[in-house]
Scaffold this motif. Structure first.
Motif, PDB file in Angstrom:
ATOM      1  N   ALA A   2      11.639  14.540  -0.472  1.00 41.91           N
ATOM      2  CA  ALA A   2      10.693  13.562   0.044  1.00 41.91           C
ATOM      3  C   ALA A   2      11.244  12.905   1.302  1.00 41.91           C
ATOM      4  O   ALA A   2      12.442  12.687   1.426  1.00 41.91           O
ATOM      5  CB  ALA A   2      10.407  12.505  -1.013  1.00 41.91           C
ATOM      6  N   GLU A   3      10.343  12.616   2.204  1.00 42.15           N
ATOM      7  CA  GLU A   3      10.684  11.906   3.430  1.00 42.15           C
ATOM      8  C   GLU A   3       9.919  10.586   3.417  1.00 42.15           C
ATOM      9  O   GLU A   3       8.716  10.555   3.170  1.00 42.15           O
ATOM     10  CB  GLU A   3      10.265  12.741   4.631  1.00 42.15           C
ATOM     11  CG  GLU A   3      10.542  12.089   5.956  1.00 42.15           C
ATOM     12  CD  GLU A   3      10.055  12.943   7.119  1.00 42.15           C
ATOM     13  OE1 GLU A   3       9.800  12.358   8.173  1.00 42.15           O
ATOM     14  OE2 GLU A   3       9.935  14.164   6.962  1.00 42.15           O
ATOM     15  N   ARG A  48      13.189   2.734  -2.495  1.00 45.37           N
ATOM     16  CA  ARG A  48      14.646   2.892  -2.560  1.00 45.37           C
ATOM     17  C   ARG A  48      15.026   4.178  -3.315  1.00 45.37           C
ATOM     18  O   ARG A  48      15.897   4.929  -2.891  1.00 45.37           O
ATOM     19  CB  ARG A  48      15.273   1.665  -3.228  1.00 45.37           C
ATOM     20  CG  ARG A  48      16.778   1.641  -3.195  1.00 45.37           C
ATOM     21  CD  ARG A  48      17.368   0.322  -3.647  1.00 45.37           C
ATOM     22  NE  ARG A  48      16.864  -0.137  -4.934  1.00 45.37           N
ATOM     23  CZ  ARG A  48      16.102  -1.228  -5.111  1.00 45.37           C
ATOM     24  NH1 ARG A  48      15.749  -1.969  -4.085  1.00 45.37           N
ATOM     25  NH2 ARG A  48      15.680  -1.573  -6.304  1.00 45.37           N
ATOM     26  N   LEU A  49      14.340   4.452  -4.428  1.00 46.74           N
ATOM     27  CA  LEU A  49      14.644   5.653  -5.209  1.00 46.74           C
ATOM     28  C   LEU A  49      14.270   6.928  -4.451  1.00 46.74           C
ATOM     29  O   LEU A  49      15.010   7.922  -4.492  1.00 46.74           O
ATOM     30  CB  LEU A  49      13.930   5.599  -6.565  1.00 46.74           C
ATOM     31  CG  LEU A  49      14.505   4.580  -7.546  1.00 46.74           C
ATOM     32  CD1 LEU A  49      13.602   4.459  -8.772  1.00 46.74           C
ATOM     33  CD2 LEU A  49      15.914   4.942  -7.961  1.00 46.74           C
ATOM     34  N   PHE A  50      13.132   6.929  -3.756  1.00 49.39           N
ATOM     35  CA  PHE A  50      12.767   8.103  -2.960  1.00 49.39           C
ATOM     36  C   PHE A  50      13.767   8.326  -1.844  1.00 49.39           C
ATOM     37  O   PHE A  50      14.155   9.459  -1.564  1.00 49.39           O
ATOM     38  CB  PHE A  50      11.348   7.968  -2.390  1.00 49.39           C
ATOM     39  CG  PHE A  50      10.280   8.450  -3.322  1.00 49.39           C
ATOM     40  CD1 PHE A  50      10.109   9.810  -3.565  1.00 49.39           C
ATOM     41  CD2 PHE A  50       9.441   7.558  -3.961  1.00 49.39           C
ATOM     42  CE1 PHE A  50       9.128  10.263  -4.422  1.00 49.39           C
ATOM     43  CE2 PHE A  50       8.450   8.002  -4.817  1.00 49.39           C
ATOM     44  CZ  PHE A  50       8.292   9.351  -5.059  1.00 49.39           C
ATOM     45  N   TYR A  55      14.127  11.351  -6.998  1.00 44.11           N
ATOM     46  CA  TYR A  55      13.020  12.158  -7.501  1.00 44.11           C
ATOM     47  C   TYR A  55      13.060  13.615  -7.052  1.00 44.11           C
ATOM     48  O   TYR A  55      12.152  14.379  -7.370  1.00 44.11           O
ATOM     49  CB  TYR A  55      11.685  11.527  -7.096  1.00 44.11           C
ATOM     50  CG  TYR A  55      11.449  10.193  -7.746  1.00 44.11           C
ATOM     51  CD1 TYR A  55      11.250  10.076  -9.113  1.00 44.11           C
ATOM     52  CD2 TYR A  55      11.438   9.028  -6.984  1.00 44.11           C
ATOM     53  CE1 TYR A  55      11.045   8.856  -9.711  1.00 44.11           C
ATOM     54  CE2 TYR A  55      11.227   7.792  -7.568  1.00 44.11           C
ATOM     55  CZ  TYR A  55      11.028   7.716  -8.936  1.00 44.11           C
ATOM     56  OH  TYR A  55      10.829   6.501  -9.522  1.00 44.11           O
ATOM     57  N   ASP A  56      14.085  14.018  -6.329  1.00 40.01           N
ATOM     58  CA  ASP A  56      14.217  15.424  -5.948  1.00 40.01           C
ATOM     59  C   ASP A  56      14.268  16.271  -7.220  1.00 40.01           C
ATOM     60  O   ASP A  56      14.888  15.891  -8.212  1.00 40.01           O
ATOM     61  CB  ASP A  56      15.475  15.655  -5.113  1.00 40.01           C
ATOM     62  CG  ASP A  56      15.363  15.069  -3.721  1.00 40.01           C
ATOM     63  OD1 ASP A  56      14.294  14.528  -3.382  1.00 40.01           O
ATOM     64  OD2 ASP A  56      16.352  15.147  -2.978  1.00 40.01           O
ATOM     65  N   LEU A  68      -4.281   9.029  -7.753  1.00 38.95           N
ATOM     66  CA  LEU A  68      -3.023   8.893  -8.477  1.00 38.95           C
ATOM     67  C   LEU A  68      -2.157  10.129  -8.379  1.00 38.95           C
ATOM     68  O   LEU A  68      -2.625  11.214  -8.058  1.00 38.95           O
ATOM     69  CB  LEU A  68      -3.263   8.558  -9.950  1.00 38.95           C
ATOM     70  CG  LEU A  68      -3.762   9.667 -10.865  1.00 38.95           C
ATOM     71  CD1 LEU A  68      -2.590  10.312 -11.578  1.00 38.95           C
ATOM     72  CD2 LEU A  68      -4.719   9.105 -11.878  1.00 38.95           C
ATOM     73  N   THR A  69      -0.892   9.910  -8.661  1.00 37.61           N
ATOM     74  CA  THR A  69       0.090  10.989  -8.756  1.00 37.61           C
ATOM     75  C   THR A  69       0.862  10.777 -10.055  1.00 37.61           C
ATOM     76  O   THR A  69       1.362   9.686 -10.294  1.00 37.61           O
ATOM     77  CB  THR A  69       1.068  10.957  -7.579  1.00 37.61           C
ATOM     78  OG1 THR A  69       0.333  11.012  -6.370  1.00 37.61           O
ATOM     79  CG2 THR A  69       2.026  12.106  -7.624  1.00 37.61           C
ATOM     80  N   GLN A  70       0.936  11.796 -10.894  1.00 34.42           N
ATOM     81  CA  GLN A  70       1.721  11.688 -12.119  1.00 34.42           C
ATOM     82  C   GLN A  70       2.905  12.631 -12.025  1.00 34.42           C
ATOM     83  O   GLN A  70       2.744  13.822 -11.746  1.00 34.42           O
ATOM     84  CB  GLN A  70       0.869  12.060 -13.346  1.00 34.42           C
ATOM     85  CG  GLN A  70      -0.168  11.020 -13.682  1.00 34.42           C
ATOM     86  CD  GLN A  70      -0.946  11.407 -14.921  1.00 34.42           C
ATOM     87  OE1 GLN A  70      -1.403  12.523 -15.043  1.00 34.42           O
ATOM     88  NE2 GLN A  70      -1.084  10.461 -15.831  1.00 34.42           N
ATOM     89  N   PHE A  71       4.076  12.087 -12.257  1.00 36.14           N
ATOM     90  CA  PHE A  71       5.279  12.902 -12.219  1.00 36.14           C
ATOM     91  C   PHE A  71       6.294  12.306 -13.160  1.00 36.14           C
ATOM     92  O   PHE A  71       6.183  11.167 -13.586  1.00 36.14           O
ATOM     93  CB  PHE A  71       5.835  13.024 -10.797  1.00 36.14           C
ATOM     94  CG  PHE A  71       6.167  11.716 -10.127  1.00 36.14           C
ATOM     95  CD1 PHE A  71       7.442  11.212 -10.172  1.00 36.14           C
ATOM     96  CD2 PHE A  71       5.184  11.008  -9.458  1.00 36.14           C
ATOM     97  CE1 PHE A  71       7.760  10.013  -9.531  1.00 36.14           C
ATOM     98  CE2 PHE A  71       5.479   9.812  -8.825  1.00 36.14           C
ATOM     99  CZ  PHE A  71       6.773   9.314  -8.871  1.00 36.14           C
TER     100      PHE A  71
END
Length: 74
Positions: A2-3, A48-50, A55-56, A68-71
């Motif tokens: 993620a960027e 901060r986590l990204f 989340y990689d 929405l996005t579910q992950f």
């Protein structure tokens, strides 16, 4: 991977902070927008986590455009 791109916009004297997280997956790319004013603590924590790559390699279960996005981490 993620960027993260953070920005601040001033409208009528009010400052709006947001971040666009561009995610690249095996099924394609998509972007998520985080607005700090909607959930300040969640915004700070998520961005901060990204940025740290937490989340990689995360599995995205569902992406509903403009909703929405579910992950989750498996």
């Amino acid at each position: 991977m993620a960027e993260v791109k953070e920005s601040a916009e001033v409208t009528d004297g009010d400052k709006t902070e947001s971040a666009i997280v561009q995610c690249k997956t095996s099924a394609g790319s998509f972007a998520m927008k985080f607005q700090r004013e909607w959930a300040p603590n969640g915004y700070d924590r998520s961005v901060r986590l990204f940025e740290r790559g937490f989340y990689d390699s995360t599995h995205f279960y569902r992406v509903v455009p403009n909703f929405l996005t579910q992950f989750g981490i498996t």
